[in-house]
Motif scaffolding. Structure first.
Motif, PDB file in Angstrom:
ATOM      1  N   THR A  80     -21.148 100.085 -89.584  1.00 49.60           N
ATOM      2  CA  THR A  80     -22.311 100.853 -89.996  1.00 49.60           C
ATOM      3  C   THR A  80     -23.541  99.959 -90.082  1.00 49.60           C
ATOM      4  O   THR A  80     -23.443  98.779 -90.408  1.00 49.60           O
ATOM      5  N   ALA A  81     -24.685 100.539 -89.786  1.00 46.80           N
ATOM      6  CA  ALA A  81     -25.960  99.833 -89.877  1.00 46.80           C
ATOM      7  C   ALA A  81     -26.945 100.711 -90.614  1.00 46.80           C
ATOM      8  O   ALA A  81     -26.932 101.938 -90.462  1.00 46.80           O
ATOM      9  N   ALA A  82     -27.799 100.106 -91.423  1.00 49.24           N
ATOM     10  CA  ALA A  82     -28.775 100.855 -92.205  1.00 49.24           C
ATOM     11  C   ALA A  82     -30.161 100.255 -92.007  1.00 49.24           C
ATOM     12  O   ALA A  82     -30.311  99.057 -91.787  1.00 49.24           O
ATOM     13  N   ALA A  83     -31.180 101.111 -92.101  1.00 47.81           N
ATOM     14  CA  ALA A  83     -32.568 100.667 -92.011  1.00 47.81           C
ATOM     15  C   ALA A  83     -33.431 101.580 -92.857  1.00 47.81           C
ATOM     16  O   ALA A  83     -33.133 102.766 -93.020  1.00 47.81           O
ATOM     17  N   GLY A  84     -34.497 101.024 -93.402  1.00 47.06           N
ATOM     18  CA  GLY A  84     -35.405 101.792 -94.241  1.00 47.06           C
ATOM     19  C   GLY A  84     -36.577 102.326 -93.454  1.00 47.06           C
ATOM     20  O   GLY A  84     -37.134 101.634 -92.598  1.00 47.06           O
ATOM     21  N   GLY A  85     -36.965 103.563 -93.743  1.00 44.75           N
ATOM     22  CA  GLY A  85     -38.026 104.206 -92.996  1.00 44.75           C
ATOM     23  C   GLY A  85     -39.361 104.218 -93.710  1.00 44.75           C
ATOM     24  O   GLY A  85     -39.454 104.009 -94.929  1.00 44.75           O
ATOM     25  N   ALA A  86     -40.412 104.489 -92.939  1.00 40.77           N
ATOM     26  CA  ALA A  86     -41.752 104.597 -93.493  1.00 40.77           C
ATOM     27  C   ALA A  86     -41.877 105.788 -94.441  1.00 40.77           C
ATOM     28  O   ALA A  86     -42.764 105.813 -95.295  1.00 40.77           O
ATOM     29  N   ASP A  87     -40.980 106.765 -94.275  1.00 38.65           N
ATOM     30  CA  ASP A  87     -41.022 107.966 -95.111  1.00 38.65           C
ATOM     31  C   ASP A  87     -40.193 107.828 -96.379  1.00 38.65           C
ATOM     32  O   ASP A  87     -40.002 108.797 -97.110  1.00 38.65           O
ATOM     33  N   GLY A  88     -39.681 106.623 -96.654  1.00 35.98           N
ATOM     34  CA  GLY A  88     -38.903 106.398 -97.861  1.00 35.98           C
ATOM     35  C   GLY A  88     -37.448 106.786 -97.753  1.00 35.98           C
ATOM     36  O   GLY A  88     -36.708 106.734 -98.728  1.00 35.98           O
ATOM     37  N   VAL A  89     -37.021 107.174 -96.558  1.00 42.05           N
ATOM     38  CA  VAL A  89     -35.633 107.558 -96.323  1.00 42.05           C
ATOM     39  C   VAL A  89     -34.859 106.358 -95.795  1.00 42.05           C
ATOM     40  O   VAL A  89     -35.374 105.579 -94.988  1.00 42.05           O
ATOM     41  N   VAL A  90     -33.614 106.188 -96.256  1.00 41.06           N
ATOM     42  CA  VAL A  90     -32.725 105.166 -95.725  1.00 41.06           C
ATOM     43  C   VAL A  90     -31.823 105.833 -94.687  1.00 41.06           C
ATOM     44  O   VAL A  90     -31.116 106.792 -94.991  1.00 41.06           O
ATOM     45  N   TRP A  91     -31.857 105.325 -93.468  1.00 37.85           N
ATOM     46  CA  TRP A  91     -31.078 105.871 -92.366  1.00 37.85           C
ATOM     47  C   TRP A  91     -29.845 105.009 -92.150  1.00 37.85           C
ATOM     48  O   TRP A  91     -29.923 103.778 -92.135  1.00 37.85           O
ATOM     49  N   VAL A  92     -28.700 105.652 -91.969  1.00 40.07           N
ATOM     50  CA  VAL A  92     -27.438 104.939 -91.747  1.00 40.07           C
ATOM     51  C   VAL A  92     -26.802 105.465 -90.467  1.00 40.07           C
ATOM     52  O   VAL A  92     -26.655 106.678 -90.298  1.00 40.07           O
ATOM     53  N   TRP A  93     -26.440 104.539 -89.575  1.00 38.43           N
ATOM     54  CA  TRP A  93     -25.835 104.882 -88.290  1.00 38.43           C
ATOM     55  C   TRP A  93     -24.382 104.420 -88.212  1.00 38.43           C
ATOM     56  O   TRP A  93     -24.034 103.371 -88.781  1.00 38.43           O
ATOM     57  N   ALA A  94     -23.556 105.163 -87.501  1.00 39.25           N
ATOM     58  CA  ALA A  94     -22.255 104.680 -87.059  1.00 39.25           C
ATOM     59  C   ALA A  94     -22.504 103.861 -85.796  1.00 39.25           C
ATOM     60  O   ALA A  94     -23.030 104.383 -84.809  1.00 39.25           O
ATOM     61  N   VAL A  95     -22.175 102.584 -85.824  1.00 31.74           N
ATOM     62  CA  VAL A  95     -22.508 101.682 -84.730  1.00 31.74           C
ATOM     63  C   VAL A  95     -21.842 102.102 -83.424  1.00 31.74           C
ATOM     64  O   VAL A  95     -22.463 102.070 -82.349  1.00 31.74           O
ATOM     65  N   ALA A  96     -20.587 102.494 -83.471  1.00 27.00           N
ATOM     66  CA  ALA A  96     -19.838 102.786 -82.255  1.00 27.00           C
ATOM     67  C   ALA A  96     -20.367 104.008 -81.510  1.00 27.00           C
ATOM     68  O   ALA A  96     -20.376 104.039 -80.285  1.00 27.00           O
ATOM     69  N   SER A  97     -20.817 105.016 -82.259  1.00 24.80           N
ATOM     70  CA  SER A  97     -21.265 106.259 -81.633  1.00 24.80           C
ATOM     71  C   SER A  97     -22.779 106.394 -81.555  1.00 24.80           C
ATOM     72  O   SER A  97     -23.305 107.178 -80.760  1.00 24.80           O
ATOM     73  N   GLY A  98     -23.502 105.654 -82.381  1.00 32.67           N
ATOM     74  CA  GLY A  98     -24.948 105.794 -82.461  1.00 32.67           C
ATOM     75  C   GLY A  98     -25.383 106.985 -83.286  1.00 32.67           C
ATOM     76  O   GLY A  98     -26.581 107.284 -83.375  1.00 32.67           O
ATOM     77  N   GLU A  99     -24.430 107.676 -83.921  1.00 30.28           N
ATOM     78  CA  GLU A  99     -24.732 108.866 -84.712  1.00 30.28           C
ATOM     79  C   GLU A  99     -25.337 108.491 -86.067  1.00 30.28           C
ATOM     80  O   GLU A  99     -24.887 107.546 -86.727  1.00 30.28           O
ATOM     81  N   VAL A 100     -26.349 109.235 -86.469  1.00 30.11           N
ATOM     82  CA  VAL A 100     -26.874 109.093 -87.832  1.00 30.11           C
ATOM     83  C   VAL A 100     -25.905 109.800 -88.775  1.00 30.11           C
ATOM     84  O   VAL A 100     -25.680 111.010 -88.655  1.00 30.11           O
ATOM     85  N   VAL A 101     -25.311 109.039 -89.695  1.00 24.13           N
ATOM     86  CA  VAL A 101     -24.314 109.607 -90.596  1.00 24.13           C
ATOM     87  C   VAL A 101     -24.840 109.805 -92.020  1.00 24.13           C
ATOM     88  O   VAL A 101     -24.202 110.478 -92.829  1.00 24.13           O
TER      89      VAL A 101
END
Length: 358
Positions: A275-296
Motif C-alpha cells: 500500500t502507498a499513501a499520499a496527502g492531497g491539497a484538499d486535505g484528503v489522504v489517498w491510499v492505493w493498492a500498489v499491485a492494482s493501482g486501485e484507490v482503496v
C-alpha cells in the motif's frame, strides 16, 4: 549498482493485496498542533515513538502507538523544523531547520548534542542510515547534498547538485542514498564512494514533471523499494538498487481529483510494501493498492462530508507510516497531526471510500 544488488538481493515475492488490518479507517488520536503548519513526521525503526515538527520550531515526541506524550521535552529549534529522522539506534533525533542548520537531539535528555552547519540556505530534507547510527544525510535549497558523521558532528562529504534536492532517503541497507530533485529526476549515490561529484550509480531523468519535480521519497522497510511523489500528482514505485520501475506495481499511481498542495507534500509506503499513501491539497489522504493501482481509501475527518458538500480542509504536508503497520500519521498545513488506524483500534468511523479488499 551491481555491488548494491549484491549487498541487498532482490526479493522474488510479489506484493500481495493490502491486508485489511493495515488499512487505516478512522482517526484514533489528534495531537496538539504546530502553529503555522506541520512540516515533518517520523517514526523510529520500532514504531514505538513518533516525532513531529513544524513552523513553530517545536519538536515533540509521542508514543507511536497511542499518541500520548513521551519522554523529555526537546529543546526548541531556532526556526521552522522542515525534516526529522530518528537514528538507527533510536537514541537520537535529527532535525533539519529553516535556519540552514541541522540539530541532533538526545532523546533521553531532550538536549541538543550537535548543531550541524554548512548549508547556506534552508534545509529541505534529512535522513539517517538504517544500518549506521552515526551516518546521516541532508539536502538544502543551496543545491548541496551533505553526508554527516553524527558522532563527531561534522560534514564527511558535500556534493553540489545541478538541480535542488527536495527529498532523500537511504536505501539498500544504508549502502546508497536516493535523492529527488526539482527537475523531476531521481539519483542513486553510493555513499561509500569518495569525492564531491562522483558516486552516482543510477539515475532516472524526468520521472516527474519539472517545475516542482520530486517532492517526497519513501523507502520500503527493507530498503529494496522506493516510492516517489511529484508535483505532478503521480507516484512511482522503483527498485531501490537500480531505479527501474517495479513490474509488480501498477504505476504511476494517480487518481481523479488528487493533487498535491505545494512544496510540502507527504507520501508513505506501507510496511508490507503493498500500500502507498499520499496527502492531497484538499486535505484528503489517498491510499492505493500498489499491485492494482486501485484507490482503496480516501480518508477524511468525520463529518467533513464529500463531493460538493465537502468542507474545506487544510492541505496535507507530511505523512509517516508506522513500521508496525499502524497507525498512519498525518500532518497538515494548519498544524494538525492525526493518527489513523484500522476500524476498531481507536476513534470513530471516518468518511472514506469503501475498499474491495476489506
Amino acid at each position: 549498482s551491481a555491488a548494491l544488488a549484491a549487498a541487498n538481493p532482490a526479493s522474488t515475492t510479489t506484493p500481495a493485496a493490502p491486508p485489511p488490518s493495515l488499512l487505516p479507517d478512522a482517526p484514533m488520536a489528534t495531537l496538539p498542533p504546530h502553529a503555522g503548519g506541520t512540516f515533518a513526521l517520523a517514526f523510529d525503526r520500532s514504531g514505538a515513538r513518533l516525532a513531529s515538527g513544524g513552523a513553530d520550531a517545536a519538536v515533540r515526541v509521542w508514543d507511536g502507538r497511542t499518541g500520548a506524550p513521551r519522554g523529555a521535552p526537546l529543546a526548541r529549534a531556532v526556526e521552522a523544523v522542515t525534516a526529522l529522522a530518528f537514528t538507527a539506534d533510536r537514541r537520537a533525533l535529527l532535525g533539519g531547520c529553516a535556519d540552514q542548520a541541522l540539530r541532533l537531539w538526545d532523546t533521553a535528555s531532550g538536549r541538543v548534542t550537535h548543531t550541524l552547519t554548512g548549508h547556506t540556505a534552508r534545509v529541505t530534507a534529512a535522513a539517517t542510515s538504517p544500518a549506521a547510527p552515526g551516518t546521516a544525510a541532508s539536502a538544502g535549497a543551496d543545491r548541496a547534498v551533505k553526508l554527516w558523521d553524527l558522532g563527531r558532528g561534522y560534514c564527511a562529504r558535500s556534493i553540489l547538485s545541478p538541480s535542488t534536492c527536495q527529498a532523500l532517503a537511504f536505501v539498500a541497507g544504508g549502502a546508497a542514498l536516493a535523492t529527488g530533485h526539482f527537475d523531476g529526476g531521481v539519483k542513486l549515490w553510493d555513499v561509500r564512494s569518495g569525492g564531491s561529484s562522483g558516486g552516482v550509480v543510477a539515475e532516472v531523468g524526468g520521472l516527474h514533471a519539472p517545475g516542482g519535480g520530486v517532492l517526497a521519497l519513501a523507502p520500503s522497510l527493507d530498503g529494496r523499494a522506493l516510492l516517489t511523489l511529484g508535483r505532478d500528482a503521480c507516484l512511482h514505485l522503483l527498485d531501490a538498487r537500480t531505479l527501474k520501475a517495479l513490474e509488480s506495481a501498477a504505476c504511476p499511481l494517480r487518481a481523479p481529483g488528487f493533487r498535491v498542495g505545494g512544496q510540502w507534500a507527504g507520501a508513505a509506503l506501507g510496511p508490507d510494501g503493498a500500500t502507498a499513501a499520499a496527502g492531497g491539497a484538499d486535505g484528503v489522504v489517498w491510499v492505493w493498492a500498489v499491485a492494482s493501482g486501485e484507490v482503496v481509501r480516501e480518508l477524511r475527518p468525520p463529518g467533513s462530508g464529500s463531493g460538493a458538500s465537502a468542507a474545506a480542509l487544510p492541505a496535507i504536508q507530511a505523512l509517516a507510516w508506522s513500521p508496525q503497520g499502524t497507525p498512519l500519521a498525518v500532518g497538515d498545513r494548519a498544524g494538525g497531526v492525526t493518527l489513523w488506524a484500522p476500524a476498531g483500534e481507536g476513534g470513530g468511523e471516518a468518511e472514506r471510500r469503501p475498499s474491495s479488499s476489506g
